[in-house]
Write a protein that holds these residues in place. Structure first.
Motif, PDB file in Angstrom:
ATOM      1  N   PRO A 198       0.649  -1.167   0.025  1.00 40.49           N
ATOM      2  CA  PRO A 198       0.124   0.119   0.136  1.00 40.49           C
ATOM      3  C   PRO A 198       0.707   1.112   0.124  1.00 40.49           C
ATOM      4  O   PRO A 198       0.314   2.182  -0.484  1.00 40.49           O
ATOM      5  N   VAL A 199       1.978   1.286   0.521  1.00 40.42           N
ATOM      6  CA  VAL A 199       3.055   2.502   0.622  1.00 40.42           C
ATOM      7  C   VAL A 199       3.038   2.851  -0.775  1.00 40.42           C
ATOM      8  O   VAL A 199       3.254   3.984  -1.181  1.00 40.42           O
ATOM      9  N   VAL A 200       3.865   1.731  -1.384  1.00 36.83           N
ATOM     10  CA  VAL A 200       4.346   1.865  -2.968  1.00 36.83           C
ATOM     11  C   VAL A 200       3.142   2.379  -3.736  1.00 36.83           C
ATOM     12  O   VAL A 200       3.552   3.100  -4.675  1.00 36.83           O
ATOM     13  N   ALA A 201       2.263   1.478  -3.301  1.00 36.48           N
ATOM     14  CA  ALA A 201       0.992   2.003  -4.516  1.00 36.48           C
ATOM     15  C   ALA A 201       0.482   3.546  -4.169  1.00 36.48           C
ATOM     16  O   ALA A 201       0.032   3.956  -5.055  1.00 36.48           O
ATOM     17  N   SER A 202       0.420   3.951  -2.833  1.00 39.12           N
ATOM     18  CA  SER A 202       0.027   5.238  -2.787  1.00 39.12           C
ATOM     19  C   SER A 202       1.136   6.401  -3.306  1.00 39.12           C
ATOM     20  O   SER A 202       0.834   7.415  -4.029  1.00 39.12           O
ATOM     21  N   GLY A 203       2.545   5.758  -3.207  1.00 36.26           N
ATOM     22  CA  GLY A 203       3.526   6.873  -4.022  1.00 36.26           C
ATOM     23  C   GLY A 203       3.229   6.913  -5.237  1.00 36.26           C
ATOM     24  O   GLY A 203       3.609   7.960  -5.914  1.00 36.26           O
ATOM     25  N   VAL A 204       3.147   5.796  -6.049  1.00 38.08           N
ATOM     26  CA  VAL A 204       2.862   5.561  -7.360  1.00 38.08           C
ATOM     27  C   VAL A 204       1.496   6.315  -8.059  1.00 38.08           C
ATOM     28  O   VAL A 204       1.397   7.110  -8.849  1.00 38.08           O
ATOM     29  N   ASN A 205       0.458   6.239  -7.314  1.00 41.32           N
ATOM     30  CA  ASN A 205      -0.834   6.988  -7.385  1.00 41.32           C
ATOM     31  C   ASN A 205      -0.573   8.442  -7.354  1.00 41.32           C
ATOM     32  O   ASN A 205      -0.944   9.232  -8.167  1.00 41.32           O
ATOM     33  N   GLY A 206      -0.027   8.754  -6.418  1.00 43.43           N
ATOM     34  CA  GLY A 206       0.268  10.527  -6.158  1.00 43.43           C
ATOM     35  C   GLY A 206       1.104  10.912  -7.349  1.00 43.43           C
ATOM     36  O   GLY A 206       0.822  12.077  -7.931  1.00 43.43           O
ATOM     37  N   SER A 207       2.076  10.040  -7.648  1.00 45.16           N
ATOM     38  CA  SER A 207       2.855  10.611  -8.910  1.00 45.16           C
ATOM     39  C   SER A 207       2.140  10.438 -10.163  1.00 45.16           C
ATOM     40  O   SER A 207       2.278  11.556 -11.004  1.00 45.16           O
ATOM     41  N   LEU A 208       1.286   9.653 -10.524  1.00 46.80           N
ATOM     42  CA  LEU A 208       0.604   9.539 -11.428  1.00 46.80           C
ATOM     43  C   LEU A 208      -0.536  10.800 -11.564  1.00 46.80           C
ATOM     44  O   LEU A 208      -0.819  11.346 -12.592  1.00 46.80           O
ATOM     45  N   THR A 209      -1.158  10.794 -10.469  1.00 43.78           N
ATOM     46  CA  THR A 209      -1.964  11.714 -10.265  1.00 43.78           C
ATOM     47  C   THR A 209      -1.442  13.271 -10.749  1.00 43.78           C
ATOM     48  O   THR A 209      -1.904  14.272 -11.449  1.00 43.78           O
ATOM     49  N   LEU A 210      -0.247  13.537 -10.254  1.00 46.78           N
ATOM     50  CA  LEU A 210       0.397  14.720 -10.399  1.00 46.78           C
ATOM     51  C   LEU A 210       1.007  14.743 -11.770  1.00 46.78           C
ATOM     52  O   LEU A 210       1.002  15.983 -12.522  1.00 46.78           O
ATOM     53  N   GLY A 211       1.694  13.831 -12.396  1.00 46.01           N
ATOM     54  CA  GLY A 211       2.047  13.644 -13.787  1.00 46.01           C
ATOM     55  C   GLY A 211       0.877  14.281 -14.887  1.00 46.01           C
ATOM     56  O   GLY A 211       0.841  14.690 -15.924  1.00 46.01           O
ATOM     57  N   VAL A 212      -0.477  13.467 -14.560  1.00 48.20           N
ATOM     58  CA  VAL A 212      -1.539  13.290 -15.653  1.00 48.20           C
ATOM     59  C   VAL A 212      -1.992  14.923 -15.496  1.00 48.20           C
ATOM     60  O   VAL A 212      -2.258  15.771 -16.576  1.00 48.20           O
ATOM     61  N   ALA A 213      -2.203  15.496 -14.174  1.00 54.56           N
ATOM     62  CA  ALA A 213      -2.643  16.851 -14.143  1.00 54.56           C
ATOM     63  C   ALA A 213      -1.737  17.818 -14.551  1.00 54.56           C
ATOM     64  O   ALA A 213      -2.087  19.019 -15.116  1.00 54.56           O
ATOM     65  N   GLY A 214      -0.355  17.723 -14.469  1.00 53.55           N
ATOM     66  CA  GLY A 214       0.383  18.780 -14.917  1.00 53.55           C
ATOM     67  C   GLY A 214       0.722  18.808 -16.344  1.00 53.55           C
ATOM     68  O   GLY A 214       0.906  19.600 -17.008  1.00 53.55           O
ATOM     69  N   ALA A 215       0.675  17.389 -16.999  1.00 51.70           N
ATOM     70  CA  ALA A 215       0.397  17.505 -18.550  1.00 51.70           C
ATOM     71  C   ALA A 215      -0.612  18.196 -19.034  1.00 51.70           C
ATOM     72  O   ALA A 215      -0.662  18.733 -20.028  1.00 51.70           O
TER      73      ALA A 215
END
Length: 86
Positions: free
Chosen positions: A16-33
């Motif tokens: 869950p810790v790894v998945a939450s980090g990936v989820n946050g990074s993915l959210t930020l990447g998509v929104a930034g793009a």
């Protein structure tokens, strides 16, 4: 057998810790793009509009700045969600 059980327990708690980090990074990447594309489109269309009607420069610039600020707000919301631990 104990080694396998211990390894699966560690994997179960770390996932869950790894998945939450990936989820946050993915959210930020998509929104930034998305925000970058939106700001680019707004700027490009504003330049086209000024090229067609130079007399409306002030109105076009005002609307363009407002549009860019709203597009950037979406990226800021994603930043809050990404680092908020949701």
């Amino acid at each position: 057998m104990e080694l396998i059980t211990a390894a699966s327990e560690v994997a179960a708690t770390a996932a869950p810790v790894v998945a939450s980090g990936v989820n946050g990074s993915l959210t930020l990447g998509v929104a930034g793009a998305g925000a970058a594309v939106a700001i680019g489109m707004i700027g490009g269309k504003a330049v086209e509009a000024v090229g067609r009607n130079p007399g409306a420069y002030g109105n076009i610039m005002t609307l363009g700045i407002i549009g860019m600020a709203l597009a950037e707000a979406i990226a800021i919301y994603a930043l809050i969600i990404a680092f908020g631990g949701r």
